[in-house]
Structure formats: C-alpha cells, structure tokens
Write an enzyme that holds these catalytic residues in place. Sequence first.
Site, PDB file in Angstrom:
ATOM      1  N   ASP A 169      43.651  21.620  33.262  1.00  0.00           N
ATOM      2  CA  ASP A 169      43.800  21.011  31.941  1.00  0.00           C
ATOM      3  C   ASP A 169      43.507  19.523  32.026  1.00  0.00           C
ATOM      4  O   ASP A 169      44.306  18.756  32.545  1.00  0.00           O
ATOM      5  CB  ASP A 169      45.241  21.261  31.449  1.00  0.00           C
ATOM      6  CG  ASP A 169      45.555  20.511  30.173  1.00  0.00           C
ATOM      7  OD1 ASP A 169      44.603  20.103  29.469  1.00  0.00           O
ATOM      8  OD2 ASP A 169      46.754  20.340  29.869  1.00  0.00           O
TER       9      ASP A 169
ATOM     10  N   ASP B 150      46.820  19.193  26.978  1.00  0.00           N
ATOM     11  CA  ASP B 150      47.452  19.991  25.923  1.00  0.00           C
ATOM     12  C   ASP B 150      48.112  21.257  26.482  1.00  0.00           C
ATOM     13  O   ASP B 150      48.519  22.145  25.735  1.00  0.00           O
ATOM     14  CB  ASP B 150      46.434  20.355  24.827  1.00  0.00           C
ATOM     15  CG  ASP B 150      45.311  21.240  25.363  1.00  0.00           C
ATOM     16  OD1 ASP B 150      45.254  21.475  26.598  1.00  0.00           O
ATOM     17  OD2 ASP B 150      44.472  21.689  24.553  1.00  0.00           O
TER      18      ASP B 150
ATOM     19  N   ASP C  51      40.587  23.609  30.319  1.00  0.00           N
ATOM     20  CA  ASP C  51      39.429  23.296  29.479  1.00  0.00           C
ATOM     21  C   ASP C  51      38.184  23.055  30.348  1.00  0.00           C
ATOM     22  O   ASP C  51      38.269  23.039  31.581  1.00  0.00           O
ATOM     23  CB  ASP C  51      39.720  22.083  28.590  1.00  0.00           C
ATOM     24  CG  ASP C  51      40.393  20.952  29.364  1.00  0.00           C
ATOM     25  OD1 ASP C  51      39.901  20.624  30.457  1.00  0.00           O
ATOM     26  OD2 ASP C  51      41.425  20.418  28.893  1.00  0.00           O
TER      27      ASP C  51
ATOM     28  N   ASP D  76      30.796  35.366  30.149  1.00  0.00           N
ATOM     29  CA  ASP D  76      31.337  36.650  29.741  1.00  0.00           C
ATOM     30  C   ASP D  76      30.633  37.061  28.448  1.00  0.00           C
ATOM     31  O   ASP D  76      30.356  36.220  27.589  1.00  0.00           O
ATOM     32  CB  ASP D  76      32.848  36.516  29.488  1.00  0.00           C
ATOM     33  CG  ASP D  76      33.634  37.666  30.075  1.00  0.00           C
ATOM     34  OD1 ASP D  76      33.400  38.809  29.635  1.00  0.00           O
ATOM     35  OD2 ASP D  76      34.475  37.429  30.964  1.00  0.00           O
TER      36      ASP D  76
ATOM     37  N   ASP E 174      31.750  42.683  29.217  1.00  0.00           N
ATOM     38  CA  ASP E 174      33.080  43.228  28.972  1.00  0.00           C
ATOM     39  C   ASP E 174      33.014  44.686  28.486  1.00  0.00           C
ATOM     40  O   ASP E 174      32.264  44.989  27.553  1.00  0.00           O
ATOM     41  CB  ASP E 174      33.723  42.357  27.883  1.00  0.00           C
ATOM     42  CG  ASP E 174      35.209  42.549  27.755  1.00  0.00           C
ATOM     43  OD1 ASP E 174      35.945  42.253  28.701  1.00  0.00           O
ATOM     44  OD2 ASP E 174      35.637  43.005  26.670  1.00  0.00           O
TER      45      ASP E 174
ATOM     46  N   GLU F 120      31.363  45.520  33.265  1.00  0.00           N
ATOM     47  CA  GLU F 120      32.732  46.013  33.472  1.00  0.00           C
ATOM     48  C   GLU F 120      32.828  47.423  32.888  1.00  0.00           C
ATOM     49  O   GLU F 120      32.536  47.616  31.714  1.00  0.00           O
ATOM     50  CB  GLU F 120      33.745  45.100  32.795  1.00  0.00           C
ATOM     51  CG  GLU F 120      35.176  45.500  33.158  1.00  0.00           C
ATOM     52  CD  GLU F 120      36.210  45.185  32.088  1.00  0.00           C
ATOM     53  OE1 GLU F 120      37.391  45.088  32.440  1.00  0.00           O
ATOM     54  OE2 GLU F 120      35.844  45.048  30.901  1.00  0.00           O
TER      55      GLU F 120
ATOM     56  N   HIS G 158      41.315  38.559  36.044  1.00  0.00           N
ATOM     57  CA  HIS G 158      42.348  38.123  35.089  1.00  0.00           C
ATOM     58  C   HIS G 158      43.139  39.296  34.514  1.00  0.00           C
ATOM     59  O   HIS G 158      44.059  39.083  33.726  1.00  0.00           O
ATOM     60  CB  HIS G 158      41.678  37.329  33.966  1.00  0.00           C
ATOM     61  CG  HIS G 158      40.715  38.189  33.189  1.00  0.00           C
ATOM     62  ND1 HIS G 158      39.532  38.681  33.743  1.00  0.00           N
ATOM     63  CD2 HIS G 158      40.757  38.679  31.940  1.00  0.00           C
ATOM     64  CE1 HIS G 158      38.917  39.421  32.845  1.00  0.00           C
ATOM     65  NE2 HIS G 158      39.642  39.436  31.735  1.00  0.00           N
ATOM     66  N   ASP G 159      42.777  40.520  34.855  1.00  0.00           N
ATOM     67  CA  ASP G 159      43.492  41.700  34.341  1.00  0.00           C
ATOM     68  C   ASP G 159      44.340  42.381  35.412  1.00  0.00           C
ATOM     69  O   ASP G 159      45.015  43.371  35.120  1.00  0.00           O
ATOM     70  CB  ASP G 159      42.485  42.748  33.832  1.00  0.00           C
ATOM     71  CG  ASP G 159      41.685  42.257  32.640  1.00  0.00           C
ATOM     72  OD1 ASP G 159      42.199  41.433  31.869  1.00  0.00           O
ATOM     73  OD2 ASP G 159      40.534  42.722  32.485  1.00  0.00           O
TER      74      ASP G 159
HETATM   75  C1  GLC Z   1      38.247  43.660  29.349  1.00  0.00           C
HETATM   76  C2  GLC Z   1      38.774  42.289  29.684  1.00  0.00           C
HETATM   77  C3  GLC Z   1      40.186  42.193  29.217  1.00  0.00           C
HETATM   78  C4  GLC Z   1      40.188  42.354  27.712  1.00  0.00           C
HETATM   79  C5  GLC Z   1      39.505  43.655  27.295  1.00  0.00           C
HETATM   80  C6  GLC Z   1      39.168  43.626  25.833  1.00  0.00           C
HETATM   81  O1  GLC Z   1      38.898  44.652  30.028  1.00  0.00           O
HETATM   82  O2  GLC Z   1      38.639  42.045  31.045  1.00  0.00           O
HETATM   83  O3  GLC Z   1      40.804  40.977  29.562  1.00  0.00           O
HETATM   84  O4  GLC Z   1      41.507  42.361  27.239  1.00  0.00           O
HETATM   85  O5  GLC Z   1      38.286  43.860  27.971  1.00  0.00           O
HETATM   86  O6  GLC Z   1      38.156  42.703  25.577  1.00  0.00           O
END
Ligand code: GLC
Length: 562
Positions: free
Chosen positions: A21, A25, A29, A98, A206, A264, A336-337
């Site tokens: 950051d 905030d 960023d 992404d 995604d 993905e 991140h998931d």
């Molecule tokens: C993918 C992303 C995830 C998101 C989902 C819906 O799995 O990695 O973070 O919530 O798609 O976009």
Amino acid sequence: MTELWWKSAVVYQIYPRSFADADGDGMGDLQGIIDHLDHLAELGVDVIWLSPIHKSPQDDNGYDISDYQDIDPLFGDLATFDALMKGVHQRGMKLIMDLVVNHSSDEHAWFQESRSSKDNPKRDWYWWRPARDGMEPGTPGAEPTNWGAAFGGPAWAYDEKTGEYYLHLFSPKQPDLNWENPEVRQAVYAMMNWWLDRGVDGFRMDVINMISKVLPLADGRLTAGQAYADGSAGYINGPRNHEFLHEMYEQVFAGREDMLTVGEMPGVTVDEAILFTDQERQEVDMVFQFDHVWADRGGDPWRVFPLQLTVLKGIFGRWQAGLAEEGWNSLYWNNHDQPRVVSRYGDDSPEFRSASAKMLGTVLHLHRGTPYVYQGEELGMTNYPFRSITDFRDIEALGQFRQATEIEGRAPEDVLTVLRARGRDNARTPMQWDDSPNGGFSSTTPWLAVNPNYREINATAERANPDSVFHYYRQLIKLRHDEPAVVDGDFTMLLPNDERLYAFTRRLASTELLVIGNFTGETVRAEIDGWEESELLLNNLPEAPDGLTMAPWQAVVLRRTR
Ligand code: GLC
C-alpha cells in the site's frame, strides 16, 4: 533452448489488494507494486501475473469487473499501470493480466443495458430466463434451474424490473456473460486486443472452462442435506469451450509473439487438458487444474481430511504422464483462492516451517511444467489464526458460512474449522515486508489483518538470511533456468506406495535428476539404488544429507550422467 519460452519460465502472482500500500489507505495499489519490483527481480521470476485491477465494485475483490478498460481508483490509474508495465519490462520480466469474462459485474454498462428491458439489444448478452413453469416468479424454488452459486444461495437472481431471472455462477453481482452470442465474444476479443496493444504479454483466464453452457440449461443432481444442486455438469467444459478458445486464439493471439495464456479450469480432466493445451490446436498454453489442491477434501465440502501422500502422488503422476507428449502443465501450490501450502501440506511450526516450505517448493518446481509462485510463498508465509467468522472478509467464506449454518443447520464451530483450514483469506492477508507495524504493508490499518507472525516472517528478514525460504526459492528458479532436464526431462514417479517420501526422476539425454522430499517430521530412508556417485544439486537443510536417508522435511535434488 526450447522454442516455447514459458517452458523454462517461473510466474509470480500478485494479489494487488494485499501486496503493498503506497498511498496509505490500507489497500495495496499499483504504486506499491512498482516500489517492490526489485524484490521480484532478485527472486528471479520471469513473469508477473496481476490479479484484477480493473474498475470494480469489489464485491469479489475485483473478480467482478464494471469496466474492462480502466483501472479501479483503489489501485491507481492507466498512467500508473503503464509505469508499472515499463518497470516490469525494464527488468526483463513480462506482465500478464487476469481476464475475467465468464461474468462481468452487475454494474458493468453491458449488464445495466441488458437488465433495462426485455427488448434491449444487449438483453441476450447475459442469461435471462423466466421462472420455472407453474411457479410464482421470485418465490423460493421458482428459479429456472436448481443450481447453487459458488458463494452460497441459488445461482439465479430474480430481477423485478422485467420479471425474469439472470444466471450468476458466483455472486449475484457477477452475472454470467452469454458466450453463445457472437457480439459478446467480439466485445471480449476487442478488449483483449486493446490490452495487448498497450503492451501486456498475455492473460490468466478466470474460470474459462465455464463459458460454454450445456443447452438447454437443466437441473443438476441434489445431494441430501444440501440446499442447492451441483450444476457443474451444465457448465464445466461445455460443448463449445474448445471452439470459443480457438476462436479467441485466432482473433487475439495469432501473429503476436511471446504471449502466455493460462486458463483456470476447475474440474478439468487430464484428457480435456491435453486438448486445451496441445499447441497444434491453438487454444491456450496451459491450464490450472485443481485435483492436487482438492486432495484433502474427499467428496465432502465440510470436512478436512489429512493429506494422504499416495493420493497426491497419484494425482501428479497422472497429470505428468497425461501431458508428457502433447500439452503442458502448470504447477502451483498457492494462489489467492487457496490456503498457504506450508500450513496445509507442510508443518508451519517454528521448528519445521522453513524446511517444509522449501521441501514443498522443491517437489513442485522439479516437476515438468511451469511453476507459479504466489506472493508470500517465497517467504514461507502461513495461514492466519482466524478466531471467529468476523475475522473473515471473503465473500465466499461469509456466503458459505451463512448457507451452511442458517440454511443447512451445520454447527458454526464445525464450519469454522473448515474455513480456518481452507478459507481464501488465508492467502489474502497482507504481504509481510518487514517487522514494522502492519508488516510494512501499509502505514494504516489494512483491509484484512496482517498475520501476527510478521515480526519473524517477513521479506527483510528472509533476504538477510542466506538460509531462508526466499534464497532457496531463488536457487530453485535458477535451477530451472540453468538445467535443461528440469524443463524438458521426462518424468518417472518412484515409490508410488510410500506414504512418507515423494520421489521421482527427470531424464534428458544422458542427464538424470533424482528428487526426494520427506513429507513427515521423521527420519526416513529412501530405498532407491544407484545414486552413490551422483552430484548434490540442492538440499534444503544446512547439514549435508546422509546418503538417501532423509531428515524430517528434507528435500534433495541429485544429478548423475550416464
Ligand atoms: C476464480 C477466481 C476467484 C473468483 C472466481 C470468480 O476462481 O480465482 O478468486 O472468486 O473465479 O471470478
């Protein structure tokens, strides 16, 4: 040299909200990323993948985009983005974005138009359906199909304005785009070309194996005790998925050089992945499959099973063999998931955290495929000690908790046990840069609490310690760049029935590598012959190994020539 550059590359994923950051905030960023590019250059990665930074109401932290061609003011603006891209390129790295186009935000202008009337020209850009035959629109059970949404509740939202439902496989603020409509596809390709013309080097796509739905949309199978059905047979690897991705290739990637595309694909099978990634078919370069990160959940979403190493080896072995000739694997433990791998498949106690983080890195990076490092993985960052549901911010955790406790009647403590182990916020706590307040992530209280272990585990401490996870990851990445057998060697799994050791060889011409990882806190001897004369390339412990007897969480890489 292999002709496909990304075979010898390592990708680093940034979740911008939690990275750094700069403007104080509490939220990461683009300027924060620019300020830390040298950390990534020193690590030695080749590509940076940025999770979404586009304009978004942030319902799902940016995976709900309301303007695909602008930056959310939380993160900065297009000028800062261009400066970031320049900084990345100047350091010899590439930048991929992404691409979230299975759905948009409900606040996207396309959806605003689509919902405005049944005869709006964009009505058919999304999935609109009337209530189930004979049922009162808007009442429970009147949804067009019985599918559940990923974040809890039904996959359909009723829209009073026109008296119909729209489909959202994720949150109601993420309506699914209708890829059957050629105008939608053209709009997406135009947007992709705009980013590539600006200078980005590819996309992580995604849930891109959900864009083709099985028509007509039909009910899925209901499991006892669950409020909504699993509709995945109606949208995973649908009938036009390959056709759409090939069309995208032709209209976006053909004629461009040095791009990287990774799709993905939850629920993708090996056979499908071969088709998606066979270069001759011109679809995508690699896919993210999920089998190895679902290995600890059995069939029941509300239980956590201890990892069975033979199951994990079976999964990787199948993927390595399946994509040996055509296609290519991606390799990841974290994103991140997913929860932090050192807490999940390793041991995050002070005694073994560093060793097990390095062991897991070794095993993953020595497979055939392109490795992905998720921010903080190179520091051995761990899961967060969540106390109650109020510690979570993730729409998935909150939605699933509500559905499981309020609708399905599960005990809140049981549900929390699973969320603590698997919740996505484990990965999303701020990056730990140093031991100053808020881990050096921000000058103010961050949007999600910093893991209290930042005083011990942080980038400054890791960089200062030559035996750290950070410096070990540098060696792993360098090994991929320097040793062709890591990139191109064939793969043979050893000891498939062993519950404690993960062992395999990689062979290219006369060079053979042996990789062994001890997945336990005990000393275990590997019964593998013929490596007495080999050279030790990597060892994750300060002491030299005792032959092939592996100390707790030890990993070694050996090389021999014949
Ligand atoms: C993918 C992303 C995830 C998101 C989902 C819906 O799995 O990695 O973070 O919530 O798609 O976009």
